[in-house]
Write an enzyme that holds these catalytic residues in place. Structure first.
Site, PDB file in Angstrom:
ATOM      1  N   HIS A 193       0.781  -1.069  -0.018  1.00 50.43           N
ATOM      2  CA  HIS A 193      -0.272   0.002  -0.042  1.00 50.43           C
ATOM      3  C   HIS A 193       0.603   1.189   0.249  1.00 50.43           C
ATOM      4  CE1 HIS A 193      -3.009  -2.646   0.746  1.00 50.43           C
ATOM      5  NE2 HIS A 193      -2.559  -3.419   1.879  1.00 50.43           N
ATOM      6  N   ILE A 208      -2.045   0.587  -3.992  1.00 50.81           N
ATOM      7  CA  ILE A 208      -3.310  -0.168  -3.797  1.00 50.81           C
ATOM      8  C   ILE A 208      -3.977   0.424  -2.116  1.00 50.81           C
ATOM      9  CG2 ILE A 208      -3.336  -1.815  -5.471  1.00 50.81           C
ATOM     10  CD1 ILE A 208      -3.827  -3.539  -2.600  1.00 50.81           C
TER      11      ILE A 208
END
Length: 284
Positions: A193, A208
């Site tokens: 992330h 993401i």
């Protein structure tokens, strides 16, 4: 090391202690986008210590890492994504507390050597003061690279079915390009992330958004739409994750209300991709 079945069902974790206060409660709310409008007096109590409220989905981060895991799971963590999440509340989520957490693996399902595996875990959060339950978390991990271990392929809980009619209400929630970098400070520091190189190695063009951040945004949507921002009305909240969100995209939450049951799904407005399916909130 492949998943060992049925030995994986013996994995447990007990007696772990955690604590949080107003700082963590407010940081989580900021991580799911609350407070973006400083003049919004309905959202202010979630990000301001005066009259502070906790978003119910805070339960997903206050005991981060409590469940059984590590090398004994036998899975490739680089290929892991969140599959499903449910939280059942036994009392309103406190803005500060000291807790104990107990976790166990309650299911492991083999979808095939080329399709991956689903591992289901349960974590119970208890107040240290009296041992009373605060919340029970049930989560499914989709291990994309670990199918073919010989476990059962069927038997996982059936997903909630949303109504077959146009949504009663749709709400838009823009995310910020740095949303994942803020959210990760609440516990999940998986570099998927945050690090572009890790994201590309996992098959994504860029980092993401955490699935549980999207989960929190759907909880926020229910609070706004049907609870008048009263967290005590949320008795359970569950979703199935279906596709990733990239930070900076707009999440549209479609909602249906039937009595005390709110059904919902979420999609990325810019790409028309559904990212949450089979959502259900039980109100009380």
């Amino acid at each position: 090391m492949p998943i060992a079945y049925p030995e994986i069902l013996d994995l447990k974790s007990e007696g772990q202690t955690f604590a949080w206060g107003d700082r963590e409660t407010m940081l989580y709310a900021l991580g799911i986008g609350l407070g973006s409008d400083p003049m919004n007096e309905q959202e202010l109590p979630f990000v301001y210590e005066s009259g502070l409220k906790a978003v119910p989905s805070l339960a997903t981060v206050v005991a981060w890492g409590a469940g059984p895991g590590g090398p004994k799971m036998g899975i490739n963590y680089l290929m892991v994504v969140h599959g499903e999440q449910k939280v059942e509340f036994h009392k309103p989520m406190p803005t500060e507390a000291a807790i104990t957490a107990e976790g166990r693996i309650i299911g492991a399902y083999d979808k095939g050597a080329d399709k991956g595996a689903v591992i289901v875990s349960e974590t119970i959060l208890r107040d240290q003061k009296d041992g009373s339950k605060i919340a029970t978390l049930t989560g499914a991990t989709f291990a994309r690279g670990d199918g073919g271990f010989g476990g059962p392929s069927e038997g996982a809980p059936e997903p909630h079915k949303v109504p077959d009619r146009p949504a009663d209400l749709s709400l838009d929630f823009p995310t910020q390009p740095n949303q994942a970098l803020i959210y990760r400070l609440s516990g999940d520091r998986n570099p998927l992330h945050s690090d572009p190189r890790i994201a590309k190695a996992a098959g994504f063009p860029r980092p993401i958004l955490h699935g549980l951040c999207t989960y929190g945004i759907t909880c926020r949507a229910v609070l706004q739409a049907y609870c008048d921002f009263d967290p005590a009305r949320v008795k359970s909240h569950q979703v199935r994750f279906s596709s990733p969100v990239f930070p900076g995209e707009t999440i549209t939450v479609d909602l249906w209300k039937d009595g005390d049951v709110v059904s919902f799904e979420a999609r990325v407005k810019e790409r028309g991709v559904t990212v949450i399916r089979n959502g259900k909130t039980q109100l009380g």
